[in-house]
Motif scaffolding. Sequence first.
Motif, short mmCIF file in Angstrom:
data_model
loop_
_atom_site.label_atom_id
_atom_site.label_comp_id
_atom_site.label_asym_id
_atom_site.label_seq_id
_atom_site.Cartn_x
_atom_site.Cartn_y
_atom_site.Cartn_z
N VAL A 35 0.86 -1.28 0.05
CA VAL A 35 0.03 0.04 -0.04
C VAL A 35 0.72 1.23 -0.21
O VAL A 35 0.61 2.19 -0.73
N LEU A 36 1.88 1.34 0.80
CA LEU A 36 2.88 2.41 0.88
C LEU A 36 3.43 2.71 -0.63
O LEU A 36 3.60 3.84 -0.90
N ILE A 37 4.02 1.42 -1.09
CA ILE A 37 4.90 1.71 -2.20
C ILE A 37 3.82 2.24 -3.37
O ILE A 37 4.46 3.33 -4.07
N GLU A 38 2.58 1.94 -3.29
CA GLU A 38 1.63 2.20 -4.52
C GLU A 38 1.23 3.86 -4.22
O GLU A 38 1.08 4.37 -5.15
N ARG A 39 1.00 4.11 -2.84
CA ARG A 39 0.58 5.34 -2.56
C ARG A 39 1.72 6.45 -2.78
O ARG A 39 1.30 7.57 -3.14
N GLU A 40 2.74 6.03 -2.23
CA GLU A 40 4.13 6.98 -2.39
C GLU A 40 4.75 7.11 -3.88
O GLU A 40 5.14 8.18 -4.21
N GLY A 41 4.67 5.90 -4.50
CA GLY A 41 5.31 5.92 -6.02
C GLY A 41 4.55 6.65 -6.99
O GLY A 41 4.91 7.30 -7.85
N LYS A 42 3.24 6.24 -6.87
CA LYS A 42 2.17 6.81 -7.53
C LYS A 42 2.18 6.51 -9.21
O LYS A 42 1.30 6.06 -9.73
#
Length: 598
Positions: free
Chosen positions: A408-415
């Motif tokens: 979730v963090l990777i997808e949220r911060e990576g965009k």
Amino acid sequence: MELSEFLIELQTEIRAEVASSADSVDSNSAFPEAVFAERVTNHMSDIGMTFDPTICNYTAKDGSAVVRLNGYALSDELDELDLFVSLYSGSDHVETIPDSDTTKAALQCVRFLDACVRGKLSSKMDPSHEAFELVATIEATYEELDQIRIFVLTDRRAKTKTFQDRDVQGKTIKLQVVDIERLFNHLQEGRPRDELVISLEEIAGDALPCVWVPNPTGEYDYAMTAMPGETLRYLYDRYGQRILEANVRSFLQQTGKVNKGIRDTLRDQPERFMAYNNGIVLIVDDLTIGKTRAGGPGITWMSGLQIVNGGQTTASMYFTKKKYPDTDLSQVMVPAKVLVLRSIDGAAEEALVNDISRYANSQNAVRQSDLSANQPFHVELEKIANTVYCPDGVGRWFYERATGSYKVLIEREGKTPAGIKRLKTAIIPPSRKIIKTDLAKFECAWMQRPDLVSLGGQKAFQAYMALMTQQGDGTIPLPNITEFKNIVARALLFKAIYKTIRREYPAYQANITAYTVAITSRLIGKHLHLDYIWKHQGVSRELHDQMYIWSQEISDYLHQTSRGRMISEWAKKQECWEVVSGKTYVPSSDNIPELENL
């Protein structure tokens, strides 16, 4: 995330792990298939589909037929056995695997089991082989096994995921496939219950009469109903511990006062069970209200089912009927409260489920060690990890307090795809992710309790929380930045020696690693500069070589002191650590950079 993206991500991580485990082209690096099998079986263990797994690769001939195994998981009571066979392609494209291939692999594993039972393998297998312990166990205890399942693991998409049961020496063997699609469904939301879809009309024969109480402005709707005892027995038989994943307790066996009472009521007064039992609490992602045959409102269908209170009752239905086949569950009804969770923030939902589980469970005392990731200690550790950067000022570590939060963090911060790739390669690669069960292993080993590490991730985590609680006034002190860095240093130390042990030793790698870290802590832990490891984000070659020397001594001592016992079982006993830690070891080198002047 789409299935194709998930597959590419998985293959990239597997290749990175394989590459990191090889120091030279001549070394026996981890095979991609073994890494894949380890990832899938660990996930299955985490969600309650199986027990703590052991990866062991074995292929041989029984006559002209091939027998094959890639791993296994055995229950603590040695009465349930899961066998795993892997079909790994390594492709970045979603491909379909023919049923003929999965069937063939399953039958090769069936032949492995049959050869074990007939004593055909133990006589010709090298006792040092990583699968020998399992072969000997099956041969000696096959009659006591109550459930045996074979899982085919594949990174391709399978059309058929359940095959016809097979018979091996009078026992029924269940055959299933865990393919890339099934794995994706489990992991994409970080909520393994998503796959549990229940048709009450099919299982119970009719919709369950209910009182429906909608709550438009709240976090959930709910229904009051009664579950037939036979339906609960069926659900536990089919899904096992998976339907109890959100419960703070596992089944506590039928020796406790409450569970013996449940068993006796089922046996002697089944018609009074509903009057005597406090009922169960279920959470679901969705349900459908239809009509019963009598015309009243009833629940026809549920998805994402989890029993958060009533695990003891549910499991007792299964085990009582199993032990006493004449038990009449047709007269048993169990009061049930069904909560339909609304779509809310993931962390808020997790906290709600945790609170429901904690407050609803009153039949058996809930210990502090039963509670999991919502403890303030873990919440604070997660917060610190998200704010502390590595010495290079760019990368950082990630503490996965809740399953799926890393993704979730990777997808949220990576965009964007480019941003996600940068995060996963340069800033927070999977190698710098620590999940809570791994934290327990790293810390228990350093606390000189390798016997607890040998119990497996879930049990080690419970034991770690209990140890932390016992050290003070009953509460766990919150970590600070210095302690977080020390935790990372201990993780790096554990990971470094495990990578070598995994490559150099054919069996008992997890046990040897835990005991090696524990003996390192015992011999030089007080003088070791953990801040050196943090600053260099790794251990020195000198420290690594010293630990490898000790690992060789540990391996010898574990074999010598087991006295014919299963080494993996012997390593779980505190007595084993007491004996092994009392042995003589080579003095540490004088040129280890992490050490103070001794």
